[in-house]
Design a protein around this motif. Structure first.
Motif, mmCIF file in Angstrom:
data_model
loop_
_atom_site.group_PDB
_atom_site.id
_atom_site.type_symbol
_atom_site.label_atom_id
_atom_site.label_comp_id
_atom_site.label_asym_id
_atom_site.label_seq_id
_atom_site.Cartn_x
_atom_site.Cartn_y
_atom_site.Cartn_z
ATOM 1 N N LEU A 35 0.833 -1.202 0.000
ATOM 2 C CA LEU A 35 0.000 0.000 0.000
ATOM 3 C C LEU A 35 0.869 1.254 0.000
ATOM 4 O O LEU A 35 0.598 2.203 -0.730
ATOM 5 N N ALA A 36 1.929 1.254 0.798
ATOM 6 C CA ALA A 36 2.837 2.407 0.838
ATOM 7 C C ALA A 36 3.485 2.624 -0.524
ATOM 8 O O ALA A 36 3.583 3.755 -1.001
ATOM 9 N N ALA A 37 3.909 1.550 -1.171
ATOM 10 C CA ALA A 37 4.549 1.666 -2.486
ATOM 11 C C ALA A 37 3.567 2.164 -3.542
ATOM 12 O O ALA A 37 3.912 3.017 -4.371
ATOM 13 N N ALA A 38 2.333 1.688 -3.500
ATOM 14 C CA ALA A 38 1.322 2.131 -4.468
ATOM 15 C C ALA A 38 0.976 3.605 -4.244
ATOM 16 O O ALA A 38 0.825 4.368 -5.203
ATOM 17 N N ALA A 39 0.856 4.019 -2.989
ATOM 18 C CA ALA A 39 0.573 5.423 -2.675
ATOM 19 C C ALA A 39 1.737 6.301 -3.117
ATOM 20 O O ALA A 39 1.541 7.395 -3.649
ATOM 21 N N ARG A 40 2.962 5.820 -2.924
ATOM 22 C CA ARG A 40 4.146 6.553 -3.363
ATOM 23 C C ARG A 40 4.131 6.724 -4.884
ATOM 24 O O ARG A 40 4.418 7.802 -5.395
ATOM 25 N N SER A 41 3.767 5.689 -5.606
ATOM 26 C CA SER A 41 3.687 5.767 -7.071
ATOM 27 C C SER A 41 2.653 6.798 -7.515
ATOM 28 O O SER A 41 2.888 7.555 -8.456
ATOM 29 N N LYS A 42 1.508 6.826 -6.832
ATOM 30 C CA LYS A 42 0.477 7.812 -7.170
ATOM 31 C C LYS A 42 0.966 9.225 -6.866
ATOM 32 O O LYS A 42 0.698 10.157 -7.636
ATOM 33 N N ALA A 43 1.684 9.405 -5.758
ATOM 34 C CA ALA A 43 2.223 10.722 -5.415
ATOM 35 C C ALA A 43 3.242 11.166 -6.457
ATOM 36 O O ALA A 43 3.225 12.323 -6.894
ATOM 37 N N ILE A 44 4.107 10.270 -6.864
ATOM 38 C CA ILE A 44 5.114 10.600 -7.880
ATOM 39 C C ILE A 44 4.453 10.971 -9.191
ATOM 40 O O ILE A 44 4.854 11.930 -9.853
ATOM 41 N N ALA A 45 3.419 10.226 -9.583
ATOM 42 C CA ALA A 45 2.705 10.532 -10.827
ATOM 43 C C ALA A 45 2.064 11.918 -10.753
ATOM 44 O O ALA A 45 2.073 12.670 -11.737
ATOM 45 N N LEU A 46 1.519 12.269 -9.599
ATOM 46 C CA LEU A 46 0.902 13.584 -9.425
ATOM 47 C C LEU A 46 1.947 14.691 -9.492
ATOM 48 O O LEU A 46 1.737 15.716 -10.149
ATOM 49 N N ILE A 47 3.089 14.486 -8.848
ATOM 50 C CA ILE A 47 4.171 15.471 -8.906
ATOM 51 C C ILE A 47 4.661 15.627 -10.343
ATOM 52 O O ILE A 47 4.902 16.752 -10.804
ATOM 53 N N ASP A 48 4.792 14.520 -11.051
ATOM 54 C CA ASP A 48 5.248 14.560 -12.440
ATOM 55 C C ASP A 48 4.257 15.342 -13.314
ATOM 56 O O ASP A 48 4.662 16.160 -14.147
ATOM 57 N N LYS A 49 2.975 15.122 -13.084
ATOM 58 C CA LYS A 49 1.939 15.846 -13.841
ATOM 59 C C LYS A 49 2.025 17.349 -13.570
ATOM 60 O O LYS A 49 1.951 18.163 -14.491
ATOM 61 N N GLU A 50 2.201 17.719 -12.313
ATOM 62 C CA GLU A 50 2.321 19.134 -11.951
ATOM 63 C C GLU A 50 3.586 19.743 -12.552
ATOM 64 O O GLU A 50 3.567 20.873 -13.026
ATOM 65 N N PHE A 51 4.685 18.999 -12.519
ATOM 66 C CA PHE A 51 5.938 19.484 -13.082
ATOM 67 C C PHE A 51 5.797 19.731 -14.583
ATOM 68 O O PHE A 51 6.260 20.761 -15.098
ATOM 69 N N LYS A 52 5.149 18.808 -15.280
ATOM 70 C CA LYS A 52 4.966 18.960 -16.725
ATOM 71 C C LYS A 52 4.089 20.177 -17.034
ATOM 72 O O LYS A 52 4.323 20.875 -18.017
ATOM 73 N N ALA A 53 3.089 20.439 -16.197
ATOM 74 C CA ALA A 53 2.231 21.606 -16.394
ATOM 75 C C ALA A 53 3.038 22.891 -16.209
ATOM 76 O O ALA A 53 2.885 23.850 -16.975
ATOM 77 N N ILE A 54 3.898 22.908 -15.211
ATOM 78 C CA ILE A 54 4.753 24.083 -14.973
ATOM 79 C C ILE A 54 5.735 24.252 -16.122
ATOM 80 O O ILE A 54 5.971 25.363 -16.607
ATOM 81 N N GLU A 55 6.310 23.140 -16.564
ATOM 82 C CA GLU A 55 7.273 23.167 -17.670
ATOM 83 C C GLU A 55 6.601 23.684 -18.944
ATOM 84 O O GLU A 55 7.166 24.500 -19.671
ATOM 85 N N LEU A 56 5.366 23.238 -19.204
ATOM 86 C CA LEU A 56 4.625 23.686 -20.377
ATOM 87 C C LEU A 56 4.312 25.176 -20.284
ATOM 88 O O LEU A 56 4.460 25.910 -21.259
ATOM 89 N N ALA A 57 3.909 25.624 -19.093
ATOM 90 C CA ALA A 57 3.615 27.048 -18.910
ATOM 91 C C ALA A 57 4.865 27.888 -19.137
ATOM 92 O O ALA A 57 4.799 28.959 -19.750
ATOM 93 N N GLY A 58 6.010 27.394 -18.683
ATOM 94 C CA GLY A 58 7.260 28.100 -18.905
ATOM 95 C C GLY A 58 7.616 28.165 -20.378
ATOM 96 O O GLY A 58 8.068 29.201 -20.881
ATOM 97 N N ALA A 59 7.404 27.072 -21.096
ATOM 98 C CA ALA A 59 7.696 27.038 -22.530
ATOM 99 C C ALA A 59 6.775 27.988 -23.289
ATOM 100 O O ALA A 59 7.206 28.669 -24.222
ATOM 101 N N MET A 60 5.519 28.055 -22.875
ATOM 102 C CA MET A 60 4.579 28.963 -23.532
ATOM 103 C C MET A 60 4.977 30.407 -23.270
ATOM 104 O O MET A 60 4.877 31.258 -24.145
#
Length: 115
Positions: free
Chosen positions: A81-106
């Motif tokens: 459960l801890a590993a699965a929750a960690r994976s979901k947290a990482i995916a969420l951070i990655d999604k947020e990072f990509k949104a910030i990166e896209l906003a910076g590129a724009m």
């Protein structure tokens, strides 16, 4: 079964104070304990009505919810459960990072047009 700084207090007459877990995290940890469900996999069909009645909605989980689930799972020694929750947290951070990166590129593209 339980780990944490407070475990040494189990011999005390004082009640053990647990952190205030959100009801969503606590209920989903119970679902895992009884059904082996993990975040990222479909919830068991018989559980869905109970989760709906308790207003538990995984679609609205934020980073703090996943971190809380990781901590609770660690305390309960639910490694999967801890590993699965960690994976979901990482995916969420990655999604947020990509949104910030896209906003910076724009923003860079807009500045280039203005020059």
């Amino acid at each position: 079964m339980f780990r944490g700084e407070w475990s040494r207090l189990s011999n005390s007459a004082d009640p053990i104070k647990l952190p205030a877990w959100s009801h969503d995290v606590f209920v989903l940890a119970l679902v895992h304990l009884y059904t082996d469900w993990l975040p990222g996999t479909p919830l068991p069909e018989p559980i869905k009505p109970a989760l709906a009645a308790l207003s538990v909605d995984l679609a609205h989980f934020e980073l703090d919810d996943w971190r809380s689930m990781m901590k609770l799972a660690g305390m309960l020694e639910c490694v999967d459960l801890a590993a699965a929750a960690r994976s979901k947290a990482i995916a969420l951070i990655d999604k947020e990072f990509k949104a910030i990166e896209l906003a910076g590129a724009m923003g860079d593209a807009t500045k280039a047009k203005e020059e």
